[in-house]
Design a protein around this motif. Sequence first.
Motif, PDB file in Angstrom:
ATOM      1  N   LYS A  63       0.891  -1.155   0.037  1.00 47.45           N
ATOM      2  CA  LYS A  63      -0.105  -0.128  -0.131  1.00 47.45           C
ATOM      3  C   LYS A  63       0.831   1.264  -0.184  1.00 47.45           C
ATOM      4  N   GLU A 256      -0.067  -5.593  14.974  1.00 51.15           N
ATOM      5  CA  GLU A 256      -1.476  -5.963  14.431  1.00 51.15           C
ATOM      6  C   GLU A 256      -2.129  -4.585  14.567  1.00 51.15           C
ATOM      7  N   LYS A 257      -2.272  -4.214  15.978  1.00 52.43           N
ATOM      8  CA  LYS A 257      -3.221  -2.997  15.998  1.00 52.43           C
ATOM      9  C   LYS A 257      -2.782  -1.807  15.331  1.00 52.43           C
ATOM     10  N   LYS A 258      -1.571  -1.306  15.363  1.00 50.06           N
ATOM     11  CA  LYS A 258      -0.889  -0.298  14.772  1.00 50.06           C
ATOM     12  C   LYS A 258      -1.026  -0.283  13.127  1.00 50.06           C
ATOM     13  N   SER A 259      -0.706  -1.640  12.846  1.00 51.33           N
ATOM     14  CA  SER A 259      -0.769  -1.924  11.315  1.00 51.33           C
ATOM     15  C   SER A 259      -2.301  -1.360  10.569  1.00 51.33           C
ATOM     16  N   LYS A 260      -3.027  -1.714  11.471  1.00 51.67           N
ATOM     17  CA  LYS A 260      -4.555  -1.398  10.924  1.00 51.67           C
ATOM     18  C   LYS A 260      -4.991   0.315  11.115  1.00 51.67           C
ATOM     19  N   SER A 261      -4.179   0.788  11.584  1.00 49.81           N
ATOM     20  CA  SER A 261      -4.225   2.474  11.763  1.00 49.81           C
ATOM     21  C   SER A 261      -3.620   2.956  10.540  1.00 49.81           C
ATOM     22  N   THR A 263      -2.481   3.968   7.121  1.00 55.90           N
ATOM     23  CA  THR A 263      -3.365   3.671   5.816  1.00 55.90           C
ATOM     24  C   THR A 263      -2.388   3.205   4.491  1.00 55.90           C
ATOM     25  N   GLY A 266      -0.178  -2.632   5.032  1.00 57.73           N
ATOM     26  CA  GLY A 266      -1.354  -3.634   4.869  1.00 57.73           C
ATOM     27  C   GLY A 266      -1.605  -4.268   6.392  1.00 57.73           C
ATOM     28  N   ASP A 267      -2.716  -4.627   6.693  1.00 60.49           N
ATOM     29  CA  ASP A 267      -3.117  -5.092   7.880  1.00 60.49           C
ATOM     30  C   ASP A 267      -2.208  -6.081   8.625  1.00 60.49           C
ATOM     31  N   GLU A 268      -1.886  -6.950   7.645  1.00 61.94           N
ATOM     32  CA  GLU A 268      -1.129  -8.222   7.836  1.00 61.94           C
ATOM     33  C   GLU A 268       0.427  -8.150   7.640  1.00 61.94           C
ATOM     34  N   TYR A 270       2.967  -6.570   8.903  1.00 60.02           N
ATOM     35  CA  TYR A 270       3.649  -6.553  10.013  1.00 60.02           C
ATOM     36  C   TYR A 270       4.548  -7.743  10.230  1.00 60.02           C
TER      37      TYR A 270
END
Length: 305
Positions: A63, A256-261, A263, A266-268, A270
């Motif tokens: 991303k 995981e948590k910070k990755s989702k914040s 933009t 990608g969520d996974e 990390y």
Amino acid sequence: MNHSGVACDKKTASFEVVKDRNGIDQVVLQNSRGASARVSLHGGQVLSWKTDHGEELLFISSKAIFKPPTPVRGGIPICFPQFGKRGSLEQHGFARNKIWVMDDHPPPLQPSDSSGKSFIDLLLKPSEDDLRIWPHGFEFRLRVSLSANGHLTLISRVRNINCKPFSFSMAYHTYFSISDISEVRIEGLETLDYLDNLCEKKRFTEQGDALTFESEVDRVYLGSSDTVAIFDHERKRTFLIQKEGLPDVVVWNPWEKKSKSMTDFGDEEYRQMLCVDGAAIEKPITLKPGEEWTGRLELSYVPSS
């Protein structure tokens, strides 16, 4: 094409300038065995470092945004003149967002920094906008070289061309590509003090004989030895990080948590990346008028059992 004393003997090393989709120049370095590195003039940033088998050693987020002035998420961003966020300067400074130029008058370096290597010399000087937010005249010279054995070396030289002293901190914010964050360990940080950015920069001492990962990590290890190693068991590969003039080591994984914040991440993703930076953060570097600082980072990889 022979910018800035680049090694152009086709038998040993090659050098090519290409444009990215936004028309920004990128330099592709290749050694005689087929290993390669790609450096963008956007940020003076290494975006790729591949083995002679074409295996990518650096992580770039799927991303990532490649449009200035947004910094690219991955590779080796150069954090200068600060690491982190302080004062009116943007997070990690402005060097990683600027368009650098090829340096037509690079300073002479040691013969070992050019023999048999494909290399490029880049230069950053402050714009009027930069001087408004950080009023210091400087020249930042960067040499990126790829050796015959595939080692990637970055040499930074920062000169004060001001009439008054200034101080800065910096980091090579290196995103390594790994098999799985839970399968890697770092050695070379044992017994060191570190500042924990997840605990308001409180100071702790590393207790383990190796650093492993099971949650978010954001630390600055202080006064490390000149060699740090990342062991990737699953890929049977060890990265060696050797440095001069860079006393500190940043270790970062957002989990995981910070990755989702984020933009541009990608969520996974990390799981497949780990930042381990050669840096000078705790004690900023101060240059008097006319003085120059040199920092050197050499990255290599070796197969491991």
